[in-house]
Write an enzyme that holds these catalytic residues in place. Structure first.
Site, PDB file in Angstrom:
ATOM      1  N   SER A 125       0.840  -1.192   0.000  1.00 41.96           N
ATOM      2  CA  SER A 125       0.000   0.000   0.000  1.00 41.96           C
ATOM      3  C   SER A 125       0.884   1.254   0.000  1.00 41.96           C
ATOM      4  CB  SER A 125      -0.970  -0.044   1.181  1.00 41.96           C
ATOM      5  OG  SER A 125      -1.969   0.942   1.063  1.00 41.96           O
ATOM      6  N   HIS A 154      -7.818  -4.747  -1.658  1.00 45.74           N
ATOM      7  CA  HIS A 154      -6.642  -3.984  -1.229  1.00 45.74           C
ATOM      8  C   HIS A 154      -5.789  -4.810  -0.284  1.00 45.74           C
ATOM      9  CE1 HIS A 154      -4.216  -0.437  -0.643  1.00 45.74           C
ATOM     10  NE2 HIS A 154      -4.265  -0.638   0.669  1.00 45.74           N
ATOM     11  N   ASP A 164      -9.923  -2.927  -6.226  1.00 48.70           N
ATOM     12  CA  ASP A 164      -9.418  -2.355  -4.977  1.00 48.70           C
ATOM     13  C   ASP A 164     -10.324  -1.186  -4.570  1.00 48.70           C
ATOM     14  OD1 ASP A 164      -7.968  -0.926  -2.998  1.00 48.70           O
ATOM     15  OD2 ASP A 164      -6.055  -1.575  -3.827  1.00 48.70           O
TER      16      ASP A 164
END
Length: 323
Positions: free
Chosen positions: A148, A301, A272
């Site tokens: 991320s 995600h 996502d």
């Protein structure tokens, strides 16, 4: 470089991007902890603040000859002990890799020893962390893997260094390569719960003991109701940038991808709910031969919970085997 990309097939009952994303929060899985030596490290950053990053160096029972050091960088509100960090380390240690799980500036145990705080563009902190390691650890090179927010950081680092630098290769999992569009996406009605959850932990960490903040900035942290507001009123001024849009432009990985010259694995999911996929479509990946795009329609995600386990870790293993 040739890398066979196995198909991603969602694991029952985690169908759709949102369920893939929240699966770990609901199930609360415990990461495997194979026998390994876990050594705490303190790594200073070189910007004159005196800030120190804390990290854990996991050493396997048998180190594979010529294996690079693997550095893991976490995401927003994460730490060296986040599930995805521990699970990835647990999978790589039996393969003979040494794994450095890094707490970014102001995260986890780094918080009391840091006046400043991490953001998605602090690639210099990764360079400083690597430079602060014993030469024996980095002699075979470093592979930086980011999740991320950390994924944006490692891609930016690779783009900045070009062919020669501290990293031998990088991999990014669900990186917000366009920071502005990610912040605005989180502010959509459908994503308000994700945003509220992420902001709660991030804001608490941002002002925790150790942080050096003016009263005005502390008030701005408390008042921010979205990452759009936070970046405009806290992130940009605290980092000496005129406004949030300038900060996004200076730190979004999509603008650094063309400079990548080391092998780079870029993993992203079309569904996502946190990181919009549209910016990935707008990058000319074919023009950057060092990059391997690994895009799937599903996966959420930092999810990719597949029928045989976590798909992105399988892919990272394959990627490392090609280096």
């Amino acid at each position: 470089m040739t890398l066979v990309l196995p198909p991603f097939r969602s694991r029952f009952p985690w169908w759709g991007g949102r369920l893939q994303t929240v699966r770990n929060a609901l199930v609360k899985p415990v990461a495997a902890r194979p026998a390994a030596a876990a050594n705490p490290l303190r790594l200073p950053v070189g910007d004159g603040t005196g800030d120190i990053l804390h990290a854990t160096l996991d050493l396997p029972a048998t180190i594979r000859a010529e294996a690079p050091l693997v550095l893991l960088a976490h995401g927003l509100s994460g730490s060296a002990d986040s599930y995805y960090m521990l699970e990835t380390a647990a999978r790589l240690l039996p393969l003979g890799f040494r794994v450095l799980r890094l707490n970014l500036r102001g995260a986890g145990p780094s918080r009391p020893d840091c006046r400043r705080h991490y953001h998605a563009g602090r690639s210099g902190d990764l360079r400083d962390a690597i430079a602060g390691l014993p030469a024996g650890l980095t002699a075979r090179g470093v592979v930086a893997i980011g999740f991320s927010l950390g994924g944006n950081t490692v891609l930016k680092l690779a783009g900045e260094q070009g062919a020669a630098g501290p990293v031998r290769a990088v991999a990014a999992v669900c990186a917000p390569i366009d920071l502005g569009r990610t912040s605005r996406s989180l502010n959509r009605r459908a994503n308000r719960l994700f945003q509220a959850h992420l902001m709660k932990g991030f804001k608490a960490e941002y002002v925790a003991p150790g942080a050096e903040l003016s009263d005005a900035l502390r008030a701005a942290v408390a008042a921010a109701r979205s990452f759009v507001e936070f970046d405009a009123n806290v992130t940009a001024p605290r980092n000496g940038v005129a406004d949030a849009e300038t900060f996004y432009r200076q730190n979004s990985a999509r603008y650094f991808v063309p400079g990548i010259r080391v092998p780079a694995l870029v993993i992203a999911a079309g569904d996502d709910p946190i990181v919009p996929f549209a910016p990935y479509r707008e990058v000319d990946w074919a023009a950057v031969p060092a990059v391997i795009p690994a895009f799937t329609p599903g996966g959420g995600h930092v999810g990719h919970h597949g029928r045989d386990g976590i798909w992105y870790i399988d892919l990272i293993e394959r990627f490392l085997a090609t280096l």
